[in-house]
Scaffold this active site. Structure first.
Site, PDB file in Angstrom:
ATOM      1  N   ASN A   9       1.366  -0.980   0.112  1.00  0.00           N
ATOM      2  CA  ASN A   9      -0.261   0.098  -0.180  1.00  0.00           C
ATOM      3  C   ASN A   9       0.965   1.014  -0.011  1.00  0.00           C
ATOM      4  O   ASN A   9       1.284   1.641   1.175  1.00  0.00           O
ATOM      5  CB  ASN A   9      -0.821   0.141   1.383  1.00  0.00           C
ATOM      6  CG  ASN A   9      -1.865   1.122   0.990  1.00  0.00           C
ATOM      7  OD1 ASN A   9      -2.070   1.843   0.348  1.00  0.00           O
ATOM      8  ND2 ASN A   9      -2.058   1.131   2.752  1.00  0.00           N
ATOM      9  N   LYS A  11       0.318   3.961  -0.698  1.00  0.00           N
ATOM     10  CA  LYS A  11      -0.624   5.451   0.423  1.00  0.00           C
ATOM     11  C   LYS A  11      -0.426   6.622  -0.833  1.00  0.00           C
ATOM     12  O   LYS A  11      -0.665   6.225  -1.425  1.00  0.00           O
ATOM     13  CB  LYS A  11      -0.254   5.613   1.512  1.00  0.00           C
ATOM     14  CG  LYS A  11      -0.305   4.482   2.725  1.00  0.00           C
ATOM     15  CD  LYS A  11       0.488   4.166   4.255  1.00  0.00           C
ATOM     16  CE  LYS A  11       0.370   2.947   5.003  1.00  0.00           C
ATOM     17  NZ  LYS A  11       0.106   3.030   6.212  1.00  0.00           N
ATOM     18  N   GLY A 167       2.542   1.603  10.487  1.00  0.00           N
ATOM     19  CA  GLY A 167       3.061   3.313   9.985  1.00  0.00           C
ATOM     20  C   GLY A 167       4.667   3.091  11.807  1.00  0.00           C
ATOM     21  O   GLY A 167       4.301   4.940  11.613  1.00  0.00           O
TER      22      GLY A 167
END
Ligand code: PGA
Length: 247
Positions: A9, A11, A167
């Site tokens: 991903n 982002k 994260g």
């Protein structure tokens, strides 16, 4: 037998120059016996999908409607038009940044399935919810609320992503991951029947790296990973794919 899936991903990261990472991944893992998926920003989707045959590409969100006056949004059909085969839905950053609810995620997932995309539906508890011993209740509610009735093991993947692990470098223990993944499997079997429930792939997501991937992939009912930061370069993502292939 569930086919393993290594999903990245990106982002809100990635420019044209980052498409080189796809060439490197494809070269390194052309013979890998796992599915590889990258979900880049929408700006790179079409060019990324044109560049690879080995790696599937996906969107990071879609609208519940097929077309219309929705400035800034993208429909499932548009993702397909750009070469996507998957879409991430209900990611915690969508839930937090855009106030998306389980109902929103389910409506979007329904649209994605109708269009022919594979929906990667994300669930996960916050730290406060875990500390209050509410993790399984939260996951149960998100599964019931976010997954449409039309979902099955072919058109849906479920990603367990504890919000506090995304994260942050914090990762749940393998026991904690196993508890939630086993629970999700049980819930899916109860709702969709054993056959369908067993066929849905379950990804773990949240601070997965090359250094912790092997132990995570050894956990029961972990069929792969949804990876953020460590999917941005081939150098960081490659060891994760290798660990999954070896698991
Ligand atoms: P992370 O993100 O790997 O950077 O923790 C995971 C995700 O949000 O899918």
């Amino acid at each position: 037998m569930r086919r393993k899936l290594a999903a990245g991903n990106w982002k809100m990261n990635g420019r044209t120059s980052d498409l080189d990472q796809i060439d490197a991944l494809e070269a390194a893992h052309n013979d890998a016996d796992v599915d590889i998926l990258i979900c880049p920003p929408a700006s790179l989707l079409a060019r990324m999908s044109a560049r690879t045959t080995k790696i599937a590409v996906g969107g990071q969100d879609c609208h519940a409607a097929t077309t219309g006056a929705h400035t800034g949004d993208i429909s499932a059909d548009m993702l397909i038009d750009a070469g996507a085969t998957h879409v991430i839905l209900g990611h915690s950053e969508r839930r937090t940044d855009h106030g998306e609810t389980d109902d929103d995620a389910r409506a979007k997932a329904r649209a994605a399935l109708d269009a022919g995309l594979i929906a990667v539906i994300c669930v996960g508890e916050t730290l406060a919810e875990r500390e209050a011993a509410n993790t399984l209740d939260i996951i149960s509610g998100q599964l019931a609320g976010s997954i449409p009735d039309a979902a099955n093991g072919t058109n849906m993947v479920v990603a367990y992503e504890p919000v506090w692990a995304i994260g942050t470098g914090l990762v749940p223990s393998t026991d904690q991951i196993g508890e939630v993944h086993d629970f999700i499997r049980t819930k899916l079997e109860a709702r969709f029947g054993e056959g369908v429930g067993r066929s849905v792939r379950l990804l773990y997501g949240g601070s997965v790296k090359g250094s912790n991937a092997a132990e995570i992939f050894a956990v029961s009912n972990v069929d792969g990973a949804l990876v953020g930061g460590a999917s941005l370069t081939a150098e960081a993502f490659s060891p994760i794919i290798t660990a999954l292939d070896a698991s």
